[in-house]
Design an enzyme around this catalytic site. Structure first.
Site, mmCIF file in Angstrom:
data_model
loop_
_atom_site.group_PDB
_atom_site.id
_atom_site.type_symbol
_atom_site.label_atom_id
_atom_site.label_comp_id
_atom_site.label_asym_id
_atom_site.label_seq_id
_atom_site.Cartn_x
_atom_site.Cartn_y
_atom_site.Cartn_z
ATOM 1 N N THR A 37 0.816 -1.210 0.000
ATOM 2 C CA THR A 37 0.000 0.000 0.000
ATOM 3 C C THR A 37 0.849 1.260 0.000
ATOM 4 O O THR A 37 0.460 2.288 -0.542
ATOM 5 C CB THR A 37 -0.919 -0.017 1.240
ATOM 6 N N TYR A 50 -7.982 0.910 -3.785
ATOM 7 C CA TYR A 50 -6.779 1.423 -4.439
ATOM 8 C C TYR A 50 -6.011 0.254 -5.030
ATOM 9 O O TYR A 50 -6.308 -0.908 -4.742
ATOM 10 C CB TYR A 50 -5.883 2.176 -3.433
ATOM 11 N N THR A 116 1.542 -4.696 4.071
ATOM 12 C CA THR A 116 1.388 -5.015 5.496
ATOM 13 C C THR A 116 0.877 -6.439 5.739
ATOM 14 O O THR A 116 1.050 -6.972 6.827
ATOM 15 C CB THR A 116 0.436 -4.012 6.172
ATOM 16 N N ASP A 117 0.259 -7.059 4.718
ATOM 17 C CA ASP A 117 -0.392 -8.358 4.950
ATOM 18 C C ASP A 117 0.578 -9.453 5.407
ATOM 19 O O ASP A 117 0.240 -10.263 6.262
ATOM 20 C CB ASP A 117 -1.106 -8.837 3.676
ATOM 21 N N LYS A 189 0.066 -8.367 12.306
ATOM 22 C CA LYS A 189 -0.958 -7.436 11.845
ATOM 23 C C LYS A 189 -2.209 -7.798 12.600
ATOM 24 O O LYS A 189 -2.687 -8.930 12.535
ATOM 25 C CB LYS A 189 -1.151 -7.558 10.330
ATOM 26 N N GLU A 310 -3.060 -31.462 26.837
ATOM 27 C CA GLU A 310 -4.058 -32.436 27.254
ATOM 28 C C GLU A 310 -3.482 -33.833 26.979
ATOM 29 O O GLU A 310 -2.423 -34.155 27.478
ATOM 30 C CB GLU A 310 -5.374 -32.157 26.520
HETATM 31 N N1 GLU Z 1 -2.665 -6.456 0.441
HETATM 32 C C1 GLU Z 1 -1.643 -5.513 0.159
HETATM 33 C C2 GLU Z 1 -0.276 -5.936 0.659
HETATM 34 O O1 GLU Z 1 -0.113 -6.549 1.676
HETATM 35 C C3 GLU Z 1 -1.955 -4.168 0.669
HETATM 36 C C4 GLU Z 1 -1.992 -4.107 2.161
HETATM 37 C C5 GLU Z 1 -1.020 -3.134 2.692
HETATM 38 O O2 GLU Z 1 0.083 -2.965 2.219
HETATM 39 O O3 GLU Z 1 -1.417 -2.490 3.666
HETATM 40 O O4 GLU Z 1 0.661 -5.608 -0.013
#
Ligand code: GLU
Length: 351
Positions: A37, A50, A116-117, A189, A310
Site C-alpha cells: 500500500t 486502491y 502489510t499483509d 498485523k 491435554e
Molecule cells: N494487500 C496488500 C499488501 O499486503 C496491501 C496491504 C497493505 O500494504 O497495507 O501488499
C-alpha cells in the site's frame, strides 16, 4: 593579537573537522522496495479502494520531507507486489541482497518497504537468516500514497531514522508502524484497516519513535541474526511447510492432501492451547510415520503453546509464543537442518 589569531585558527579547524566528520558519519541506508500500500495509489484522496504496488521507490522517497538529512539513501526496487503474492524466491533475494550490502559495507542499515499483509513473515524470516547485527527495518502503510493523511511518509521517515540509529544495532529485524518499533518474533498485523494495525500480542513493542529517535523499552529475548544457526546461502528453495487451521469438527482431508503432495512439515493452528480433534490426530499419526513433521501452534493470539498439553503426542513439537505463520517459517528452517522431533523442539525453544 597572536592569541586571537590562534583562537580563530583553532575554531576553523574544529568547524572544518566537524564538517568533515558529519559528512563521514552520515549513515548509508539502502531502501529495498517490494510494493504494498505504501506504493499504492487510489483514484481520489478519500477513496478506500486502491491499487497497491504501483509507484516506485524514488517517488515514495520524494514524498518524505527531510528524509535525506537522516542518511545517504539508496533505493533498490526488489519487486512491486501486493504482499499476499510474496514468494520464497523474493525472500531469498532479499536475504542475499542484504547480506551482500552488509558484507561489502555498502550499507549501515536497510529499510524494506513492504505490504502489510505478510510483513511480519518477511521480518521473521530475515531475522532468522540475515547473520549481521546492522539494523533491518520493515515498514509500510495502511493508506495509499495518494490518500488524505497517508501514513506511509511518516512511517518511512521513522524507519530510515531507526535504521540510521546506532541504538538499533543487534536487535534483529524490526517493524516500524504508527511510531511503534516491533520485534520480528512477536509482531502481527492485528487490524485489517486501521493505521494502528500492528501489535506485539505477548510481549509488547520494543519501543517507539519520537522526533526521529528510537526509545527502547526492552530487547528481544530470542536467538536471531548473528546468533542464528541457519545458513541459507546455498539454498534455492525451502522445505515445503503448510498450515492447517483447527475448528469445530474439522476434517483432515486437507491435511492428508498436503502430506501426500510433498509437504515436509505442517503447523496446526489449533484451537485453544494448540488442541486438535481425533481426526487430525489419526492423520498426524499416519503422516508422522511417512516423515512429515507437525508443530502444534494456536489460532489464539496470546499465551502461546507449551508442552503441558491435554492428551497429546509429545513427538509433535510445540510453537511456544510463535503464531502459526511464524511457526511455519521456523519449521521450514528447522527442516533444513534436521527431521528429528527433539531437535525441532530445541529450535522452537530458542528462536
Ligand atoms: N494487500 C496488500 C499488501 O499486503 C496491501 C496491504 C497493505 O500494504 O497495507 O501488499
Amino acid at each position: 593579537m597572536k592569541k586571537i589569531i590562534l583562537i580563530i585558527a583553532a575554531s576553523l579547524t574544529i568547524m572544518g573537522a566537524s564538517n568533515v566528520s558529519w559528512a563521514r558519519v552520515k549513515p548509508k541506508i539502502t531502501i529495498l522496495a517490494t510494493g504494498g500500500t505504501i506504493a499504492g495509489r487510489a483514484e481520489s484522496a478519500t477513496q478506500a479502494a486502491y491499487i497497491p504496488g504501483v509507484i516506485s521507490i524514488e517517488e515514495i522517497i520524494a514524498t518524505v520531507p527531510g528524509i535525506k538529512n537522516l542518511a545517504d539513501l539508496e533505493g533498490i526496487q526488489i519487486c512491486n507486489i501486493s504482499s499476499q503474492n510474496m514468494t520464497q524466491s523474493i525472500w531469498l533475494k532479499l536475504c542475499k541482497t542484504i547480506d551482500s550490502l552488509f558484507t561489502t559495507d555498502s550499507a549501515d542499515g536497510v529499510v524494506i518497504t513492504h505490504g502489510t499483509d505478510t510483513m511480519e513473515e518477511t521480518a521473521y524470516f530475515l531475522s532468522l537468516t540475515v547473520r549481521h547485527d546492522k539494523p533491518i527495518v520493515l515498514t509500510g502503510s495502511m493508506r495509499p500514497s495518494s490518500s488524505l493523511s497517508a501514513d506511509g511518509p511518516f512511517n518511512l521517515f521513522n524507519a530510515v531514522a531507526l535504521a540510521a540509529s546506532s541504538d538499533a544495532k543487534g536487535r534483529g529485524a524490526m517493524i516500524v508502524m504508527n511510531d511503534y518499533i516491533l520485534s520480528a518474533d512477536d509482531v502481527e498485523k492485528s487490524h485489517t484497516i486501521n493505521t494502528d494495525a500492528f501489535s506485539s500480542p505477548n510481549l509488547g513493542p520494543l519501543g517507539y519513535m519520537r522526533d526521529g529517535l528510537p526509545h527502547f523499552f526492552r530487547v528481544s529475548g530470542v536467538r536471531h541474526t548473528t546468533k542464528s544457526e541457519f545458513d541459507i546461502g546455498n539454498l534455492l528453495t525451502l522445505p515445503k511447510v503448510e498450515i492447517v487451521y483447527g475448528y469445530a469438527f474439522s476434517d483432515a482431508t486437507a491435511m492428508r492432501a498436503f502430506a501426500e503432495n510433498g509437504t515436509k512439515g505442517i503447523v496446526i493452528a489449533g484451537v485453544g492451547h494448540g488442541n486438535y480433534n481425533r481426526e487430525y490426530a489419526a492423520e498426524m499419526e499416519r503422516g508422522y510415520k511417512s516423515g512429515v513433521r507437525y508443530v502444534r501452534s494456536a489460532r489464539i493470539h496470546k499465551g502461546g503453546v507449551d508442552s503441558a498439553a491435554e492428551e497429546f503426542d509429545q513427538r509433535h513439537p510445540v510453537s511456544g509464543l510463535k503464531s502459526p505463520q511464524k511457526a511455519r517459517i521456523l519449521l521450514m528452517l528447522a527442516l533444513t537442518k534436521s527431521n528429528d522431533s527433539n531437535e525441532i523442539q530445541r529450535i522452537f525453544n530458542q528462536y
